[in-house]
Design a protein around this motif. Structure first.
Motif, PDB file in Angstrom:
ATOM      1  N   ASP A   1       0.824  -1.221   0.000  1.00  0.00           N
ATOM      2  CA  ASP A   1       0.000   0.000   0.000  1.00  0.00           C
ATOM      3  C   ASP A   1       0.857   1.270   0.000  1.00  0.00           C
ATOM      4  OD1 ASP A   1       1.008  -0.255   2.509  1.00  0.00           O
ATOM      5  OD2 ASP A   1      -0.892   0.003   3.568  1.00  0.00           O
TER       6      ASP A   1
ATOM      7  N   LYS B   1       9.046   9.079   0.761  1.00  0.00           N
ATOM      8  CA  LYS B   1       8.196   9.103   1.957  1.00  0.00           C
ATOM      9  C   LYS B   1       8.427   7.882   2.854  1.00  0.00           C
ATOM     10  CE  LYS B   1       5.076  12.572   1.028  1.00  0.00           C
ATOM     11  NZ  LYS B   1       3.923  12.611   0.168  1.00  0.00           N
TER      12      LYS B   1
ATOM     13  N   ASN C   1       2.904   6.291  11.349  1.00  0.00           N
ATOM     14  CA  ASN C   1       2.541   5.230  10.413  1.00  0.00           C
ATOM     15  C   ASN C   1       3.661   4.184  10.384  1.00  0.00           C
ATOM     16  OD1 ASN C   1       1.391   3.755   8.404  1.00  0.00           O
ATOM     17  ND2 ASN C   1       1.659   5.290   6.791  1.00  0.00           N
TER      18      ASN C   1
ATOM     19  N   GLU D   1       2.481   4.605  -0.955  1.00  0.00           N
ATOM     20  CA  GLU D   1       1.858   5.744  -1.641  1.00  0.00           C
ATOM     21  C   GLU D   1       2.454   5.949  -3.046  1.00  0.00           C
ATOM     22  OE1 GLU D   1       1.555  10.298  -0.508  1.00  0.00           O
ATOM     23  OE2 GLU D   1       1.600   9.004   1.259  1.00  0.00           O
ATOM     24  N   THR D   2       1.614   6.317  -3.996  1.00  0.00           N
ATOM     25  CA  THR D   2       2.115   6.627  -5.348  1.00  0.00           C
ATOM     26  C   THR D   2       1.753   8.069  -5.714  1.00  0.00           C
ATOM     27  OG1 THR D   2       0.090   5.799  -6.372  1.00  0.00           O
ATOM     28  CG2 THR D   2       1.918   4.248  -6.189  1.00  0.00           C
TER      29      THR D   2
END
Ligand code: PRP
Ligand code: URA
Length: 209
Positions: free
Chosen positions: A47, A71, A154, A49-50
């Motif tokens: 998952d 990130k 996160n 991020e893109t």
């Protein structure tokens, strides 16, 4: 325990079996740890991020996704976690790398933190903590505490071999953290080593005793 993912891929199982063999030397051991980390990272980062970028193909211009790799922060727990970093960087070369130094007291098995340096803006990053071994759970629990104390939110953790005792304790203390386990072993012995395990991961990666 909804926040624990146990790896089921035959390639991961095979490589972990190879890793356990006491006759496997430092060079091969390191290679296996790196490969397992890459295979587990593929699952753990599903998952990631893109962001959309423009690409000109020989046919036309288009907007397509690329990973927002900057990130990601990979955080190995020293020493043994260092062996997993190259496998993750092979997947996401632009990831930043933090370090947390922990050692277990040989008598009490209580972890002691001796170093912590994390990438800037840690609060905005996906943080992947890596350590091959989750035994009593003390080191990983304290490492995640240290990251949360510095603003990390996160957080995911990846361990190649875990003992049920460590998984239970970790998920009780950090229920918000997703844990990826390569193989769940039987138990801990009287020295808090994982059985059947692979011995001392740091010593096997670095050829020390
Ligand atoms: C090992 C391992 C974990 C810890 C797991 O490190 O790499 O960090 O033990 O044990 P726990 O779950 O009971 O805390 P160790 O303390 O041997 O340090 P090293 O990596 O420097 O050898
Ligand atoms: N640390 C290791 O390296 N191996 C174990 O089995 C337990 C803790």
């Amino acid at each position: 325990m909804a926040n624990v993912v146990y790896m089921n891929h035959p390639l991961i199982k095979h490589k972990i079996t190879m890793l356990r063999n006491e006759d496997v030397g430092t060079n091969e051991f390191r290679k296996l740890v790196e490969e397992i980390a890459m295979l587990m990272g593929y699952e753990a980062l599903a998952d990631l991020e893109t962001v959309e970028v423009n690409v000109k193909t020989p046919i036309e211009e288009t907007t397509q996704p690329v990973i927002a790799g900057k990130k990601l922060a990979v955080v190995p727990i020293l020493r043994a976690g260092l062996g997993m970093v190259s496998g993750i960087l092979a997947l996401v070369p632009t990831a930043k790398v933090g370090h947390i130094g922990m050692y277990r007291d040989e008598e009490t098995h209580i972890p002691h933190e001796y170093y912590c340096k994390l990438p800037a803006q840690i609060e905005d990053r996906l943080i992947l903590v890596v350590d091959p071994m989750l035994a009593t759970g003390g080191s990983l629990i304290d490492a995640v505490d240290a990251i949360k104390k510095r603003g990390g939110k996160n957080i995911k953790c990846m361990c190649i071999i875990a003992a049920p005792e460590g998984v239970k304790k970790f998920t009780e203390v950090h229920p918000d953290v997703q844990l990826y386990i390569g193989c769940l072993d039987r138990c801990l012995n009287e020295n808090a080593y994982i059985c059947p395990g692979l011995g001392d991961a740091g010593d096997r990666i670095f050829g020390t005793k």
